[in-house]
Design an enzyme around this catalytic site. Structure first.
Site, PDB file in Angstrom:
ATOM      1  N   ASP A 104      17.015  29.632 -53.450  1.00 35.31           N
ATOM      2  CA  ASP A 104      15.741  30.310 -53.407  1.00 35.31           C
ATOM      3  C   ASP A 104      14.749  29.044 -52.958  1.00 35.31           C
ATOM      4  OD1 ASP A 104      13.657  31.726 -54.848  1.00 35.31           O
ATOM      5  OD2 ASP A 104      14.984  31.901 -56.815  1.00 35.31           O
TER       6      ASP A 104
ATOM      7  N   ASP B 218       8.822  38.600 -55.150  1.00 37.60           N
ATOM      8  CA  ASP B 218       9.959  39.547 -55.872  1.00 37.60           C
ATOM      9  C   ASP B 218       9.661  40.871 -55.910  1.00 37.60           C
ATOM     10  OD1 ASP B 218      10.577  36.836 -58.273  1.00 37.60           O
ATOM     11  OD2 ASP B 218      11.105  36.748 -56.197  1.00 37.60           O
TER      12      ASP B 218
END
Length: 679
Positions: free
Chosen positions: A180, A235
């Site tokens: 991430d 996202d």
């Protein structure tokens, strides 16, 4: 925008990351992209990594369904592995069982090593990996290219610990790493992700490398030299608007995809409850035609039969997993009618007819337009019906609102063995007041090369209702040759007292092939039961709408969007000015009103709501039927309210549309303040 449990919303995550160059591309300009840079020479174990991701990775990730809840634990992970085997998902191609954030303790041990949470994983990660491997599956894990992960609790990230963490992952038997982008201390993105690439290779264990950089530094231009897949967007959330926005950002990036290198528009939301099954079939269809990684994001322990049917559709999975590795490209995209085609290794084309709009639409193309050579006839396989037809070259269907017809079309010398393809549809934009009839025509067209025999068309009213349905002309014909049609006039009348809303009728057709094979097909017919708008000026925040689609949470009346729950908005505020009336929305958004050719003007003060601070970029549009009659261009939180005045004279329907301003949907809270309709 998103405040998911225990994990920082993306707006906060980006603030942590700091200013980064670049951005994501929008579908608004589908111009050719520059060719991707050639990849660096592949070395061991990179060759094994690339081989294991020769087609887009398929598997499971817990985040979308569990976040950091206590039930994300060893028992759950093992249970998912069992379900993969027992429910046939492994046999369908799914192989990775991936852990997301929250698997570790908040602090490293005295030696600087990561420590699995002993409550969640009492036997450690290696024991879980061993169990997953015993099922013939693979295990994935998560960390961040920063000092902390993206969870607000602040679990250890890998920045400065890349080689040690990579070796731990290898020792545990990890097969896949999602890396991430939070708390990265401003370190150059390529540098951060290159260091972990080198650390993974140094372990000697092939580990698929998923670069979760959110598309902020255009990873499609450089990440192919580092990993096997890279996130192209922020996202995803479980909503139509979020899925649609992400799809549009990912579609133009097709030149960068190929075996071992995949554009990743984020995990699947199929089955999580925020969309309809029709929308989930579109989600799965479009992710597959885009050659996207297919990572299940729903809790399979609770999944419905329909969810399993969508996720295990092998015809659709075969499109995603085609060894040629091409990502589908846009053939056309007008009026919400999308045609996306993907070249397949056997020479066929996968073709998605995708309807973005809120009512059924006819979508059409041809075999040659999607890249097939000229031929006398073709075979078209419907990948959701699992049926083959012959076609003379036309590819068309009436597609339900937010639906997708997914076909696989090929030149096949055995085409005559299959029944002719047929296009069945009816007039669109049908409106009726309760107790009053509405006329329309249905059309059955033989798209095949061979004749359709004993053609019969019928119409069913909405389930559980007493709508009057009457054919005003022929509904049967002995035969239809290639390219000819049967047109039938109909009248339908909703009973007096029918509530306003959208009602779906079903058009049915039966016919026989020259060999005698009986074929049945259906098409939706949507009728909106409406009430004429009131005379004078009315606040749109008080009027009933026909439909409302919102990118995050519901459309709010006379308050801002707030967050995901209904009624959680605040007073509508733009540039410090508070407005008592209006609509609070979030891009991508569309609110539709029936105006019945009786209204003249829409007015509003529009802008990004103050509740998002300095975040948010949006654009406002007013549509009168199929014509855009007002547009603001991109507005940010720094802009004062913009006055909008749109002439909607003669329109049956007015649509208020908010788009994302071309940079994805992060924090795009938009207000139609003081919005009025004059009739």
């Amino acid at each position: 925008m998103r405040r998911l449990p225990t994990r920082a919303p993306r707006a906060v995550r980006r603030r942590i990351v700091g200013a980064m160059a670049g951005g994501v591309l929008c579908v608004g300009g589908l111009a050719a992209l520059p060719a991707p840079a050639s990849a660096a020479p592949v070395t061991e174990p990179a060759a094994a990594e690339a081989e294991s991701a020769a087609t887009p990775p398929m598997g499971f990730n817990n985040w979308n369904s569990t976040h950091c809840r206590a039930d994300f634990n060893e028992s759950m992970v093992k249970g998912i592995a069992d379900i993969f085997v027992d429910k046939g998902l492994k046999a369908a191609g799914y192989q990775y069982v991936n852990l997301d954030d929250c698997w570790a303790l908040p602090a490293r041990d005295a030696d600087g090593k990561l420590v699995p949470d002993p409550v969640r994983f009492p036997n450690g990660i290696k024991a879980v990996a061993d169990y997953v491997h015993s099922k013939g599956l693979k295990l994935g894990i998560y960390t961040s290219a920063g000092t902390k992960t993206c969870n607000s609790a602040g679990f250890p990230g890998a920045l400065g610990h890349e080689y040690s963490d990579a070796q731990q992952f290898a020792d545990w038997g990890v097969d896949y790493l999602k890396y991430d982008n939070c708390n990265n201390q401003g370190v150059d993105a390529k540098q951060r992700y290159t260091t972990m690439r080198d650390a993974l290779r140094a372990t000697g264990r092939p580990i698929v490398y998923s670069i979760c950089e959110w598309g902020q530094n255009k990873p499609w231009e450089w990440a192919g030299q580092l990993g096997q897949l890279w996130r192209t967007t922020g996202d995803i959330s479980d909503s139509w608007g979020s899925m649609l926005s992400i799809m549009k950002q990912n579609l133009p990036l097709a030149p960068y995809a190929g075996p071992g290198n995949w554009n990743d528009p984020d995990m699947l939301e199929v089955g999580n409850g925020g969309m309809t099954d029709t929308e989930y079939r579109t989600h799965f269809s479009m992710w597959s035609i885009m050659a996207s990684p297919l990572l299940i994001g729903t809790d399979l322990r609770k999944a419905s039969d329909e969810t399993y049917q969508i996720l295990s559709n092998r015809d659709v999975i075969a499109v995603d997993q085609d060894p040629l590795g091409k990502q589908g490209t846009v053939v056309s995209s007008e009026g919400g009618r999308w045609v996306v085609a993907k070249q397949m290794a056997d020479g066929s084309r996968a073709v998605a007819l995708f309807n973005e709009s809120g009512s059924a639409q006819r979508i059409a193309t041809t075999a040659q337009a999607v890249g097939l050579p000229e031929a006398d006839a073709y075979v078209s396989r419907d990948l959701w019906q699992h049926k083959n037809y012959n076609t003379a070259g036309g590819i068309a269907a009436t597609v339900p609102a937010h639906g997708t017809v997914l076909l696989r079309v090929s030149v096949n010398p055995r085409w005559a063995e299959y029944p002719p393809a047929a296009e069945l549809g009816a007039g669109q934009g049908l409106f009726a007041e309760a107790g009053r009839p509405v006329p329309f025509d249905s059309t059955f067209t033989n798209q095949g090369r061979t004749a359709a025999r004993d053609v019969s068309v019928s119409l069913d009213g909405p389930d559980g209702t007493d709508w009057a349905v009457k054919a005003g002309g022929p509904a049967k014909v002995p035969a239809l040759e290639s390219g000819t049609s049967l047109k039938t006039p109909w009248t339908v009348t909703p009973p007096s007292g029918t509530s306003d809303g959208s009602y779906q009728l079903t058009l049915n057709a039966t016919y026989r092939s020259p060999q005698g094979t009986r074929v049945t097909t259906q098409a939706p017919v949507t009728v909106q039961v409406v009430t004429a708008p009131p005379s004078g000026a009315s606040s749109l925040g008080d009027l009933a709408w026909m439909s409302a689609v919102n990118g995050y949470g519901p459309v709010e009346r006379n308050t801002s969007n707030g967050e995901s729950a209904a009624g959680d908005g605040h007073p509508i505020t733009i540039g410090g000015t508070v407005y008592a009336k209006g609509l609070g929305v979030h891009a991508q958004s569309e609110v539709t009103y029936y105006t019945g050719r009786a209204c003249e003007r829409v007015t509003a003060q529009v802008g990004v709501d103050d509740e998002k601070g300095t975040k948010g970029t949006v654009a406002f549009e007013v549509w009168a039927d199929d014509q855009k009659v007002a547009s603001t261009g991109t507005l940010t939180n720094a802009d004062a309210a913009r006055a909008v005045s749109a002439d909607v004279s003669g329109a049956q329907v007015v649509r208020l549309v908010v788009t994302d301003g071309g940079d994805a949907v992060d924090s795009d809270h938009a207000d139609w303040a003081d919005a009025q309709l004059s009739c």
